[in-house]
Write a protein that holds these residues in place. Structure first.
Motif, PDB file in Angstrom:
ATOM      1  N   ILE A 255       0.817  -1.217   0.000  1.00 10.17           N
ATOM      2  CA  ILE A 255       0.000   0.000   0.000  1.00 10.17           C
ATOM      3  C   ILE A 255       0.847   1.262   0.000  1.00 10.17           C
ATOM      4  N   VAL A 256       1.911   1.280   0.790  1.00  8.08           N
ATOM      5  CA  VAL A 256       2.730   2.489   0.949  1.00  8.08           C
ATOM      6  C   VAL A 256       3.648   2.658  -0.259  1.00  8.08           C
ATOM      7  N   PRO A 257       3.592   3.803  -0.955  1.00  3.76           N
ATOM      8  CA  PRO A 257       4.464   4.028  -2.117  1.00  3.76           C
ATOM      9  C   PRO A 257       5.936   3.853  -1.753  1.00  3.76           C
ATOM     10  N   LYS A 258       6.710   3.340  -2.701  1.00 10.78           N
ATOM     11  CA  LYS A 258       8.122   3.051  -2.450  1.00 10.78           C
ATOM     12  C   LYS A 258       8.929   4.313  -2.143  1.00 10.78           C
ATOM     13  N   SER A 259       8.383   5.459  -2.490  1.00  9.61           N
ATOM     14  CA  SER A 259       9.095   6.717  -2.226  1.00  9.61           C
ATOM     15  C   SER A 259       9.023   7.135  -0.756  1.00  9.61           C
ATOM     16  N   ILE A 260       8.173   6.444   0.019  1.00  7.56           N
ATOM     17  CA  ILE A 260       8.020   6.774   1.436  1.00  7.56           C
ATOM     18  C   ILE A 260       8.793   5.759   2.273  1.00  7.56           C
ATOM     19  N   PRO A 261       9.713   6.189   3.131  1.00  5.68           N
ATOM     20  CA  PRO A 261      10.463   5.254   3.982  1.00  5.68           C
ATOM     21  C   PRO A 261       9.517   4.444   4.867  1.00  5.68           C
ATOM     22  N   LEU A 262       9.858   3.161   5.025  1.00  7.92           N
ATOM     23  CA  LEU A 262       9.013   2.238   5.785  1.00  7.92           C
ATOM     24  C   LEU A 262       9.870   1.397   6.717  1.00  7.92           C
ATOM     25  N   THR A 263       9.414   1.216   7.943  1.00 10.14           N
ATOM     26  CA  THR A 263      10.049   0.271   8.866  1.00 10.14           C
ATOM     27  C   THR A 263       8.977  -0.238   9.824  1.00 10.14           C
ATOM     28  N   SER A 264       9.398  -0.932  10.903  1.00  7.11           N
ATOM     29  CA  SER A 264       8.415  -1.485  11.834  1.00  7.11           C
ATOM     30  C   SER A 264       8.833  -1.247  13.279  1.00  7.11           C
ATOM     31  N   PHE A 265       7.860  -1.396  14.192  1.00  5.20           N
ATOM     32  CA  PHE A 265       8.147  -1.253  15.618  1.00  5.20           C
ATOM     33  C   PHE A 265       9.192  -2.278  16.061  1.00  5.20           C
ATOM     34  N   SER A 266       9.058  -3.507  15.555  1.00  5.42           N
ATOM     35  CA  SER A 266       9.982  -4.572  15.952  1.00  5.42           C
ATOM     36  C   SER A 266      11.402  -4.279  15.493  1.00  5.42           C
ATOM     37  N   ILE A 267      11.537  -3.688  14.314  1.00  2.13           N
ATOM     38  CA  ILE A 267      12.877  -3.353  13.820  1.00  2.13           C
ATOM     39  C   ILE A 267      13.460  -2.190  14.627  1.00  2.13           C
ATOM     40  N   LEU A 268      12.620  -1.249  15.026  1.00  2.17           N
ATOM     41  CA  LEU A 268      13.091  -0.192  15.918  1.00  2.17           C
ATOM     42  C   LEU A 268      13.599  -0.791  17.225  1.00  2.17           C
ATOM     43  N   MET A 269      12.872  -1.796  17.744  1.00  2.00           N
ATOM     44  CA  MET A 269      13.287  -2.439  18.987  1.00  2.00           C
ATOM     45  C   MET A 269      14.558  -3.259  18.789  1.00  2.00           C
ATOM     46  N   ALA A 270      14.732  -3.844  17.597  1.00  2.62           N
ATOM     47  CA  ALA A 270      15.958  -4.604  17.302  1.00  2.62           C
ATOM     48  C   ALA A 270      17.181  -3.718  17.465  1.00  2.62           C
ATOM     49  N   ARG A 271      17.057  -2.481  17.047  1.00  2.49           N
ATOM     50  CA  ARG A 271      18.160  -1.530  17.154  1.00  2.49           C
ATOM     51  C   ARG A 271      18.276  -0.977  18.571  1.00  2.49           C
ATOM     52  N   PHE A 272      17.133  -0.717  19.219  1.00  4.51           N
ATOM     53  CA  PHE A 272      17.104  -0.087  20.537  1.00  4.51           C
ATOM     54  C   PHE A 272      17.583  -1.035  21.628  1.00  4.51           C
ATOM     55  N   LYS A 273      17.189  -2.307  21.543  1.00  5.11           N
ATOM     56  CA  LYS A 273      17.508  -3.279  22.587  1.00  5.11           C
ATOM     57  C   LYS A 273      18.660  -4.214  22.217  1.00  5.11           C
ATOM     58  N   GLY A 274      18.876  -4.430  20.932  1.00  2.00           N
ATOM     59  CA  GLY A 274      19.854  -5.433  20.526  1.00  2.00           C
ATOM     60  C   GLY A 274      20.923  -4.903  19.600  1.00  2.00           C
ATOM     61  N   ASP A 275      21.183  -5.662  18.533  1.00  2.00           N
ATOM     62  CA  ASP A 275      22.235  -5.339  17.576  1.00  2.00           C
ATOM     63  C   ASP A 275      21.653  -5.517  16.180  1.00  2.00           C
ATOM     64  N   LEU A 276      21.271  -4.425  15.539  1.00  2.00           N
ATOM     65  CA  LEU A 276      20.563  -4.476  14.262  1.00  2.00           C
ATOM     66  C   LEU A 276      21.357  -5.229  13.196  1.00  2.00           C
ATOM     67  N   ASN A 277      22.646  -4.933  13.082  1.00  2.00           N
ATOM     68  CA  ASN A 277      23.455  -5.582  12.040  1.00  2.00           C
ATOM     69  C   ASN A 277      23.541  -7.096  12.247  1.00  2.00           C
ATOM     70  N   THR A 278      23.683  -7.524  13.507  1.00  2.00           N
ATOM     71  CA  THR A 278      23.721  -8.960  13.800  1.00  2.00           C
ATOM     72  C   THR A 278      22.401  -9.620  13.433  1.00  2.00           C
ATOM     73  N   PHE A 279      21.282  -8.953  13.722  1.00  2.00           N
ATOM     74  CA  PHE A 279      19.971  -9.507  13.409  1.00  2.00           C
ATOM     75  C   PHE A 279      19.747  -9.587  11.895  1.00  2.00           C
TER      76      PHE A 279
END
Length: 399
Positions: A255-279
Motif C-alpha cells: 500500500i505504501v508508495p516506495k518513495s516513502i520510507p518504511l520500517t516497523s516497531f519490531s525493527i526499531l526495537m531490534a536496534r534499541f535493545k539489541g544489535d541491528l546488524n547482527t539480526f
C-alpha cells in the motif's frame, strides 16, 4: 518514575555470600523496608526487584540475590537464578564483610562479571561491627571499594555517589526513532487492533515510539491497517516515515508508495535493545533451513497465546513454508534461556520490549559464541517477504 518500564531502567544487582547484608543494603539505598532481613543465612531466595529513582541517573532497578555460598539442591537452584541475573545486570555491587577470609567464591563471581563487561563496585559492609582494612580487598580485586554499615546507614550516600560515578552511560540507546526523523516531520503509524492487540491500550513499543516522536517535535498520526489504504489515498501530502506492526508488513508494503520510507516497531526495537546488524545477518539463515532443523523462538515475556499468535503460529508457519517441510520449533518465554543452544539452526527473538538492553545483548553474545544465527521478529518477517532492504534503508547512514 514508577511508570518507567522495567526494560528501560539501569539494572543494579547486589551479589555476595549469605548473611553479608545484601538485603539491608537494598533497604538502606531505597530508604524503605523492601527486602526481608534476618540474622539467619539464606533468607533471600528468588531475586527481589525494586524500582527507584537515583538522580542524576534516573529510574533504576535494584536486584537483591541469593547468597553465592548457598548449598544443597534448593541452594543450587537459587544460585542458578542468581547467575541469570548477571545477564541483565548493568552495574554490580559485590558485598564483603570482615568474616570474608576465604574469597574463592567472590573471585569466581568477579571474573564472571568481568567476562560480561559489567562494571563492579566492592561494598565492605558491617563496619559497625569491626573496622576493616580496605587494602586487603583492593590487593585482590581491581575495583573501587566503599566501606558502609547498611544497618546504621553509614556511608550510604557515599555508596550512592560511587554508583552514580560508575554507572555505564550507554546502558541503552538514547532514542527509538528520534535520530531518523526531524522536527515537524509527519510520521504515520500502522497499529492493527485485532485479537492480539491488548484491549483498551496500545502495546509498549507503540506507546514508546509515539512519545519519542513527540519529544522530537514531530507529528504522529496513527491508523489501523484496515484504514491505511483509504488514508494514504486521501492525503494531499506524503508522510516522512511509516512505521508498522511487522505482522502486516506484506500488506503495508504493497500500500505504501516506495518513495516513502518504511520500517516497523519490531525493527526499531531490534536496534534499541539489541544489535541491528547482527539480526540482519542472522536472518539470512532462513534460506538454509531444512525440514527437521531446530529453531528457537524466544520471547521476553510470558503471555497467554491466542489464536494467530505471532511467535507460536504465524512465524513457524512462514518458516516451514520457506523450508519446504516441518521444522522442530521450540518456544522459550520469559527470563529463562536454554543453557545449551548449539543444536539450533536459528534463534528468532521478539522485540524484547520487557528486557533491558544488557539482557538482550547477553543473548546475542551467547548466540555468537555458539555460532548460532540470531534475528528478531521484524527482521525475520521482512526477510521472508523480500523487503528487508527497504525497511532497513532508513538506518543506513545512522551510526
Amino acid at each position: 518514575m514508577q511508570d518507567t518500564p522495567k526494560g528501560n531502567r539501569l539494572h543494579i544487582a547486589i551479589f555476595g555470600k549469605r548473611n553479608a547484608g545484601k538485603s539491608t543494603i537494598i533497604n538502606a539505598l531505597t530508604n524503605q523496608q523492601i527486602a526481608i532481613v534476618s540474622d539467619k543465612a539464606g533468607t533471600t531466595t528468588d531475586p527481589v526487584y525494586k524500582a527507584m529513582e537515583l538522580l542524576p541517573i534516573g529510574p533504576v532497578m535494584i536486584i537483591d540475590t541469593a547468597g553465592l555460598d548457598d548449598f544443597g539442591e534448593v541452594g543450587e537452584l537459587r544460585i542458578n537464578k542468581t547467575k541469570q541475573v548477571m545477564d541483565k545486570t548493568d552495574l554490580a555491587l559485590l558485598v564483603f564483610t570482615a568474616e570474608n577470609e576465604e574469597l574463592i567464591l567472590e573471585k569466581q563471581w568477579y571474573e564472571d562479571l568481568l567476562k560480561r563487561n559489567i562494571p563492579v563496585i566492592g561494598v565492605i559492609n558491617k563496619i559497625d561491627k569491626a573496622d576493616i582494612d580496605e587494602e586487603y580487598f583492593k590487593d585482590k580485586f581491581n575495583i573501587p571499594f566503599v566501606k558502609v554499615s547498611a544497618k546504621d546507614k553509614i556511608n550510604i550516600n557515599k555508596l550512592k555517589d560511587t554508583i552514580i560515578e560508575k554507572a555505564p552511560l550507554n546502558f541503552e540507546r538514547n532514542t527509538l526513532v528520534g535520530d531518523i526523523i526531524k522536527p515537524k516531520d509527519i510520521v504515520l503509524l500502522v497499529a492493527p487492533q485485532d485479537i492480539q492487540a491488548p484491549k483498551g491500550r496500545l502495546i509498549l513499543p507503540q506507546v514508546q515510539t509515539i512519545r519519542d516522536i513527540l519529544d522530537k517535535d514531530a507529528v504522529v498520526i496513527t491508523v489501523k491497517d484496515s484504514e491505511l489504504e483509504y488514508f494514504i489515498n486521501k492525503l494531499n501530502f506524503k508522510p516522512d516515515l511509516v512505521i508498522t506492526d511487522s505482522q502486516v508488513f506484506k500488506k503495508v508494503n504493497e500500500i505504501v508508495p516506495k518513495s516513502i520510507p518504511l520500517t516497523s516497531f519490531s525493527i526499531l526495537m531490534a536496534r534499541f535493545k539489541g544489535d541491528l546488524n547482527t539480526f540482519i545477518e542472522g536472518s539470512k539463515a532462513i534460506d538454509s533451513l531444512k525440514p527437521g532443523d531446530k529453531v528457537l523462538i524466544a520471547e521476553a515475556c510470558t503471555h497467554h497465546a491466542l489464536k494467530g499468535d505471532i511467535g507460536r503460529e504465524k512465524i513457524p508457519k512462514w518458516l516451514q513454508e520457506k523450508a519446504g517441510g516441518e521444522l522442530k520449533i521450540e518456544v522459550n518465554a520469559g527470563s529463562d534461556f536454554p543453557e545449551d543452544i548449539q543444536d539450533y539452526k536459528l534463534i528468532i527473538h521478539c522485540g524484547a520490549c520487557m528486557f533491558n538492553r544488557k539482557q538482550m545483548i547477553s543473548r546475542v553474545i551467547k548466540a555468537k559464541n555458539y555460532g548460532v544465527p540470531i534475528t528478531n521478529y521484524g527482521i525475520a518477517i521482512a526477510y521472508i517477504n523480500g523487503i528487508l532492504k527497504r525497511v532497513t534503508e532508513v538506518f543506513r547512514d545512522i551510526k
